[in-house]
Design an enzyme around this catalytic site. Sequence first.
Site, PDB file in Angstrom:
ATOM      1  N   ARG A 268       0.829  -1.212   0.000  1.00  8.95           N
ATOM      2  CA  ARG A 268       0.000   0.000   0.000  1.00  8.95           C
ATOM      3  C   ARG A 268       0.858   1.254   0.000  1.00  8.95           C
ATOM      4  O   ARG A 268       0.595   2.202  -0.738  1.00  8.95           O
ATOM      5  CB  ARG A 268      -0.943  -0.026   1.208  1.00  8.95           C
ATOM      6  CG  ARG A 268      -2.063  -1.019   1.035  1.00  8.95           C
ATOM      7  CD  ARG A 268      -2.852  -1.296   2.296  1.00  8.95           C
ATOM      8  NE  ARG A 268      -3.918  -2.252   1.984  1.00  8.95           N
ATOM      9  CZ  ARG A 268      -4.452  -3.110   2.841  1.00  8.95           C
ATOM     10  NH1 ARG A 268      -4.029  -3.133   4.089  1.00  8.95           N
ATOM     11  NH2 ARG A 268      -5.404  -3.935   2.460  1.00  8.95           N
ATOM     12  N   PHE A 406      -6.537  -1.913  -6.635  1.00  5.49           N
ATOM     13  CA  PHE A 406      -5.351  -2.676  -6.213  1.00  5.49           C
ATOM     14  C   PHE A 406      -5.119  -2.583  -4.703  1.00  5.49           C
ATOM     15  O   PHE A 406      -5.416  -1.562  -4.086  1.00  5.49           O
ATOM     16  CB  PHE A 406      -4.098  -2.070  -6.866  1.00  5.49           C
ATOM     17  CG  PHE A 406      -3.730  -2.648  -8.206  1.00  5.49           C
ATOM     18  CD1 PHE A 406      -4.185  -3.876  -8.632  1.00  5.49           C
ATOM     19  CD2 PHE A 406      -2.861  -1.947  -9.040  1.00  5.49           C
ATOM     20  CE1 PHE A 406      -3.806  -4.388  -9.866  1.00  5.49           C
ATOM     21  CE2 PHE A 406      -2.476  -2.450 -10.275  1.00  5.49           C
ATOM     22  CZ  PHE A 406      -2.960  -3.679 -10.689  1.00  5.49           C
ATOM     23  N   GLU A 407      -4.463  -3.611  -4.142  1.00  5.61           N
ATOM     24  CA  GLU A 407      -3.992  -3.611  -2.742  1.00  5.61           C
ATOM     25  C   GLU A 407      -5.116  -3.335  -1.745  1.00  5.61           C
ATOM     26  O   GLU A 407      -4.934  -2.682  -0.728  1.00  5.61           O
ATOM     27  CB  GLU A 407      -2.878  -2.554  -2.532  1.00  5.61           C
ATOM     28  CG  GLU A 407      -1.720  -2.645  -3.506  1.00  5.61           C
ATOM     29  CD  GLU A 407      -0.808  -3.843  -3.242  1.00  5.61           C
ATOM     30  OE1 GLU A 407      -1.073  -4.600  -2.302  1.00  5.61           O
ATOM     31  OE2 GLU A 407       0.158  -4.013  -3.985  1.00  5.61           O
ATOM     32  N   GLY A 408      -6.297  -3.863  -2.048  1.00  9.05           N
ATOM     33  CA  GLY A 408      -7.471  -3.572  -1.228  1.00  9.05           C
ATOM     34  C   GLY A 408      -8.123  -2.308  -1.739  1.00  9.05           C
ATOM     35  O   GLY A 408      -7.464  -1.285  -1.912  1.00  9.05           O
TER      36      GLY A 408
END
Length: 597
Positions: A268, A406-408
């Site tokens: 993140r 992306f990435e949550g």
Amino acid sequence: MSTTTQHAKALQGGEWLVKESNAFDTFIPEDFDEEQKMVMEMCAQFLDTEVLPVIDRIDKLEKGLMPSLLEKAGEQGLLSTVLPEQYGGLGKDFVTSTIVNEGLGGGYSFSVAVAAHTGIGTLPILYFGTDEQKQKYIPKLATGEWKGSYGLTEPNSGSDALGAKTTAKLSDDGKYYLLNGQKCWITNGGFADIYTVFAKIDGDKFTAFIIERGYEGFTQGPEEHKMGIKGSSTVQLYFQDCKVPVENVLGEIGKGHIIAFNILNIGRLKLCAAALGASKRATTATVQYAIAREQFKTSIANFGAIKHKLAEMAIRIWVGESGVYRTAKWINDKEEEMQAAGLPVEKALLGAAEEYAIECAILKVFGSEVLNFVVDEGVQVHGGNGFSDEYLISKAYRDARINRIFEGTNEINRLLTLDMTLKRAMKGKLDLMGPAMAVSKELMSIPDFGSDDDTPFAKEKKYIINFKKAVLMVAGAAVQKLMMKLDKEQEVLMNIADMAIETFHTESALLRVMKLADKNGEAATALHIDMMRTYLYDAADRINKAGKDALNSFADGDELRMMHIGLKRFTKVEPLNTKDSRRRISEKLVAEGKYCF
């Protein structure tokens, strides 16, 4: 409210909300050493010479092109910055590895491939692998000889990773696990050599496995056709009694969630850095277009409406950059502290990122939304030409959209921001109760309108303290009122997260300005002061609006009126001529012909 200035001891995760940060202990981009500046320059050069000249070929998924670019990046050490020297890495610090992510962030689909390879493609093995696994895989991932990928998402489980259906069963001879299932949206999936894949042993023990291309029973689907990042390989993976040697279990059986969720923390922060790198390039392209484009016999860069856009793009990038490097240094220092206590480098880095998981979630949201804003305004400044594929801004616009997923997703990261903060408080790692009670008591007292503090930026420091009080007041009231139902009130949680995100970044910008002004004088820092004050002025309104929306949804009567009065008090700032501030910032951008802050 506690406002203890920390000198010797760095703030722990989430503590910025209840303690005052010291500007002179805060790391800012202007603190980069010569080597770090050279690394940034090397990344820019790599994009300009190796990537951007073949960007159209990349987008057509020309066979072998992306893997060859990763190998070239590996030759220059760009894939192994943070990897320990014993595994063929450069062993550089976390700030330097963050610089690489920013420096390569403007490479469109290449940026996605390199971030996936160095992040989720390599780090699970570095952090959780056995010595044998690390010795076998990391050196080849470090050079780019082998490319890394990661398989977590399934058709019916995205954010709910533990809902995965892929199964693993021990073979009768006890030598293999037989995997059955599928994974989707797998970045680098079409050409990777090594995959970290998650499956449930015996249907319930969520576990990670290292899978090599060529394993029996492992196949992949065709390349996906996507809205953006068209040059990024994205495929589905299929497992039909795929034979994975038992020695390729990664980490502990049943503990795959620890790998899946902890890897995302660093990802993140790195995504934020890459998004800001992309934002700077998009801003430069937009500034140059605005200078060259003439309407009504003058450059459109001379129009106030365009000046406003260019300045706001720069302001948001600069504020985001202040937040990401402040946090990167915290992680860097925590890692060194943990190593000094005897932890190996990979465990130290993992633990340091976990300590600042709240900040990583905040940065991911902010950085991806800055890029979204920058490319959208970039297209607008380009006008009709921005809608044409002849101009790279149209590609930047399409490619940027994925970063909020992306990435949550940004929604998940907003929910996590408050969830993780409250969990740290419940575990006794963060004293929220004391400061929140102090704010409640202050609401009942007569406001203090005067201030004898005449130190530089005293007014702005007071604003930040008040913004934190606003967050604590609304969050405290929500916890008290909604209790066990709070996790069902996602709108309220997201409102409070937005208040925290704005507060963290506004404070980061102020700390950067204070440090620069102390070093160079206020005159030399005038434009940075303009950026900080303009952002702070607008942030006050955004914090107020998010706070009101939250309060209106769970409070009423006298309680609601009292908290509205408190919120107004805590978000009150003096009038500021932001038009002139933005004009000064824009004129600097136009004079330099690029993003120059």
